[in-house]
Design an enzyme around this catalytic site. Structure first.
Site, PDB file in Angstrom:
ATOM      1  N   CYS A 147       0.799  -1.225   0.000  1.00 25.05           N
ATOM      2  CA  CYS A 147       0.000   0.000   0.000  1.00 25.05           C
ATOM      3  C   CYS A 147       0.832   1.276   0.000  1.00 25.05           C
ATOM      4  CB  CYS A 147      -0.935  -0.010   1.198  1.00 25.05           C
ATOM      5  SG  CYS A 147      -1.752  -1.610   1.451  1.00 25.05           S
ATOM      6  N   ASN A 174      -9.636  -1.973  -3.774  1.00 26.44           N
ATOM      7  CA  ASN A 174      -8.300  -1.731  -3.241  1.00 26.44           C
ATOM      8  C   ASN A 174      -7.293  -2.482  -4.104  1.00 26.44           C
ATOM      9  OD1 ASN A 174      -5.886  -1.750  -1.797  1.00 26.44           O
ATOM     10  ND2 ASN A 174      -6.874  -1.979   0.191  1.00 26.44           N
ATOM     11  N   HIS A 209      -3.909   6.411  -0.067  1.00 27.99           N
ATOM     12  CA  HIS A 209      -4.153   5.013  -0.433  1.00 27.99           C
ATOM     13  C   HIS A 209      -5.637   4.718  -0.304  1.00 27.99           C
ATOM     14  CE1 HIS A 209      -4.165   0.722  -0.559  1.00 27.99           C
ATOM     15  NE2 HIS A 209      -4.385   0.590   0.735  1.00 27.99           N
TER      16      HIS A 209
END
Length: 335
Positions: free
Chosen positions: A114, A292, A262
């Protein structure tokens, strides 16, 4: 020699997993519940024969075509992935050859999730500032969905596959990538882990990652995420990271035109936005159609913000990544 982001683009696989598809498999979770919990409506899923190198190559080709970039002018390639095609060779070597980038170019992988895009930009800046390179191609690519247990709804609703391509160049002008900050807390390594497929059993580090302990039939990789711990970690490190970046840049919160964090899940991002006191119009969330995508969430969001007209030339943007590792990093860039 001052580094700047010259162009960014992305690629996502054709196959789509919608909330309707998930609700059909998990009737106890309605379409609306999934959307409310995650802010995600669809995720793109890599085909069985589609891997991180394929996604990175497709993202780079899209970048080259859209921005008229000649691969012959690239002198370094950085590929950020936690789902490489092979233990060896590196994915960057495969990508270099496929894209026709000169054999005189450097090429290396970095294994981060991430926060990986920030780390890759930091490395690209360092290569340019030290005179080792002048045109660095930063690629992110992950196929996390290949790690997921089919019956684990807690992660199947969140993760999607995708990749991005960013050209970082020496523009000869003012520094456009500044105030880079990093952070690492390896004591949280057990909070997000793929326990199977490596050389060492991950269940030794995180016993709860065992499929049986989660009342799941064992799959191939069985990615495990301790959602509450990741959430608490994020609330702990993001505000202080924002403060550190602003302090390093000599800026106040109001001096930043756009915040691109993120894209973990919309609930978490909204909580952070309110905690930081950032106006809604300055805080970009664009994960509804992608999920994601780990290392690719920030560059995908940047490309989407630019296409939607939210991100304009001259804007001062804060980028901040956080998650698996545990790891975090952020910076200020002028678009």
């Amino acid at each position: 020699m001052n580094a700047r982001i010259a162009a960014v683009d992305y690629y996502v696989p054709e196959a789509v997993l919608s909330n309707e598809d998930l609700a059909e498999q998990f009737p106890e979770w309605s379409v609306d519940k999934i959307a409310a919990k995650t802010g995600i409506h669809r995720r793109h899923i890599a085909a069985a024969d589609e891997f991180s190198s394929d996604i990175a190559i497709a993202a780079a080709r899209s970048l080259f075509a859209r921005h008229d970039i000649d691969p012959a002018g690239i002198d370094y390639v950085i590929v950020c992935t936690q789902s490489p095609d092979y233990f060896l060779p590196s994915t960057a070597c495969i990508v270099q050859d496929a894209l026709g980038i000169p054999t005189s170019a450097g090429a290396t992988d970095i294994t981060l999730g991430c926060s990986g895009y920030i780390y890759a930009l930091g490395l690209a800046k360092g290569l340019i500032a030290s005179g080792q390179a002048s045109r660095v191609l930063v690629l992110t690519a992950d196929t996390y969905t290949k790690f997921l247990n089919p019956a684990d709804k807690s992660v199947r609703t969140i993760f999607g596959d995708g990749g991005s391509a960013t050209l970082v160049t020496d523009d000869g002008g003012d520094e456009a990538i500044t105030a880079i900050t990093y952070g690492t807390d390896g004591s949280g390594a057990k909070s997000l882990i793929v326990p199977h497929g490596g050389l060492r059993a991950g269940t030794a580090l995180q016993p709860k990652a065992d499929a049986g302990a989660r009342e799941l039939e064992e799959g191939s990789y069985d990615l495990f995420m301790d959602g509450p711990e990741i959430f608490n970690f994020t609330l702990r490190v993001v505000p202080s990271s924002v403060e550190s970046i602003l302090g390093k840049a000599g800026l106040g919160l109001d001096d930043v035109d756009l915040f691109v964090f993120h894209q973990a899940n919309a609930f978490m991002l909204e909580h952070l936005r309110k905690k930081l006191g950032v106006p809604e119009e300055k805080f970009f969330v664009g994960m509804g159609e992608f999920g994601n995508t780990v290392s690719s969430t920030i560059p995908i969001a940047l490309a989407e913000a630019e296409r939607q007209g939210t991100l304009k030339p001259g804007m001062r943007v804060m980028l901040l990544g956080f998650g698996v590792g545990l790891s975090w990093g952020g910076l200020i860039t002028t678009w």
